[in-house]
Design a protein around this motif. Structure first.
Motif, mmCIF file in Angstrom:
data_model
loop_
_atom_site.group_PDB
_atom_site.id
_atom_site.type_symbol
_atom_site.label_atom_id
_atom_site.label_comp_id
_atom_site.label_asym_id
_atom_site.label_seq_id
_atom_site.Cartn_x
_atom_site.Cartn_y
_atom_site.Cartn_z
ATOM 1 N N ASP A 1 23.094 11.908 -21.741
ATOM 2 C CA ASP A 1 23.078 12.124 -20.074
ATOM 3 C C ASP A 1 22.965 13.525 -20.637
ATOM 4 O O ASP A 1 23.942 14.235 -20.976
ATOM 5 C CB ASP A 1 24.130 11.734 -19.477
ATOM 6 C CG ASP A 1 23.769 9.996 -19.438
ATOM 7 O OD1 ASP A 1 22.388 9.957 -19.286
ATOM 8 O OD2 ASP A 1 24.622 9.654 -18.301
ATOM 9 N N HIS B 1 18.456 13.366 -12.969
ATOM 10 C CA HIS B 1 19.896 12.525 -13.441
ATOM 11 C C HIS B 1 19.932 13.822 -12.243
ATOM 12 O O HIS B 1 21.456 14.948 -12.197
ATOM 13 C CB HIS B 1 20.677 12.861 -14.822
ATOM 14 C CG HIS B 1 21.629 13.055 -14.824
ATOM 15 N ND1 HIS B 1 22.393 11.833 -14.692
ATOM 16 C CD2 HIS B 1 23.239 13.249 -15.670
ATOM 17 C CE1 HIS B 1 23.703 11.058 -14.714
ATOM 18 N NE2 HIS B 1 24.476 12.995 -15.046
ATOM 19 N N HIS C 1 23.388 17.752 -10.863
ATOM 20 C CA HIS C 1 24.808 16.962 -11.456
ATOM 21 C C HIS C 1 25.279 16.609 -10.119
ATOM 22 O O HIS C 1 26.961 16.448 -10.433
ATOM 23 C CB HIS C 1 25.761 17.252 -12.207
ATOM 24 C CG HIS C 1 25.785 15.874 -13.336
ATOM 25 N ND1 HIS C 1 27.340 15.483 -13.173
ATOM 26 C CD2 HIS C 1 25.572 15.250 -14.252
ATOM 27 C CE1 HIS C 1 27.244 14.669 -13.747
ATOM 28 N NE2 HIS C 1 25.937 14.777 -14.528
ATOM 29 N N PRO D 1 24.758 11.034 -11.565
ATOM 30 C CA PRO D 1 25.597 11.370 -12.528
ATOM 31 C C PRO D 1 26.792 10.659 -12.025
ATOM 32 O O PRO D 1 27.463 10.254 -10.449
ATOM 33 C CB PRO D 1 25.792 12.746 -11.853
ATOM 34 C CG PRO D 1 24.320 13.159 -11.184
ATOM 35 C CD PRO D 1 23.622 11.670 -11.058
HETATM 36 ZN ZN LIG Z 1 25.912 13.334 -15.950
#
Ligand SMILES: [Zn+2]
Length: 234
Positions: free
Chosen positions: A36, A87, A91, A128
């Motif tokens: 990530d 993602h 974030h 996230p």
């Molecule tokens: Zn993340």
């Protein structure tokens, strides 16, 4: 003591998310490594090198703004045969963001990823911090496979050390496990030591490794996508 394996009550609270891969991709038990928060030049190239050494394909949940800053690195990830997922662009924390703003974040991230890739990409999304409101989840799961995790490596926690984390993590590996690492500057010191050790442990126990595009193929095929989905904001 931090959670390494996602507890059952959390899985039950969000049953429409993928905590493990429920499909059999091959006859062999399979692990799904995910990274990530990249791509960033301080961590992603090193991850690519390690994965290449072991000839393993993995999945990268990218932050849109990092794709914007590092487009050639993003393309390198794809060219190496890995899968990328969404993602959000900045974030963002789902619990503190309105539905409209959250969907906009997801849409912007997809746009920069697909423009940079020059092609449509699999609809994989990871919120996230794992934080998403029920309303946001309902809106997104029609169009995305929303992927959480079975095993959190805690590589981002500077109070912990790779040597201490390994004995906690190794026994948790099981068929269909989705593991979370971070290709970020913050996680780098732990991630870079954990990753090869976890791969070695998995190989020793006969696991194979695959991408979420492979593992979740039946779910991705079943998604409700508008006909010209490549050009739709959602
Ligand atoms: Zn993340």
């Amino acid at each position: 003591m931090p959670f390494f394996r996602t507890p059952a009550f959390l899985r039950r609270a969000f049953p429409s998310c993928y905590w493990q891969v429920p499909y059999k991709h091959t006859q062999r038990p399979t692990l799904y490594l995910t990274f990530d928060d990249g791509p960033v030049p301080e961590a992603t190239p090193q991850v690519l090198r390690i994965l290449d050494q072991y000839n393993i394909r993995a999945s990268f949940f990218c932050v849109g703004d990092n794709v914007r800053k590092h487009p050639s690195l993003f393309r390198e990830v794809l060219q190496a045969g890995h899968t990328v997922g969404n993602h959000t662009f900045h974030h963002v924390k789902g619990w503190h963001t309105s539905l409209t703003a959250y969907l906009k974040e997801v849409s912007l991230c997809r746009q920069i990823m697909e423009e940079t890739a020059g092609t449509a990409l699999p609809r994989l999304f990871r919120p996230p911090y794992g934080r998403i409101s029920p309303k946001q989840l309902r809106a997104l799961r029609q169009h995305y496979a929303v992927v959480m995790w079975d095993i959190l490596t805690h590589d981002y926690d500077p109070r912990l050390q790779a040597d201490g984390l390994l004995p906690q993590l190794k026994p948790l590996l099981r068929d269909g496990s989705i593991l979370v690492f971070h290709d970020s500057i913050k996680a780098y010191p732990r991630m870079i030591r954990l990753l090869p050790a976890i791969i070695e442990a998995g190989l020793e126990r006969g696991f194979s490794f695959a991408t979420l595009e492979e593992g979740l193929a039946p779910a991705l095929t079943a998604l409700a996508l508008p006909a010209a989905y490549r050009y739709e904001p959602m």
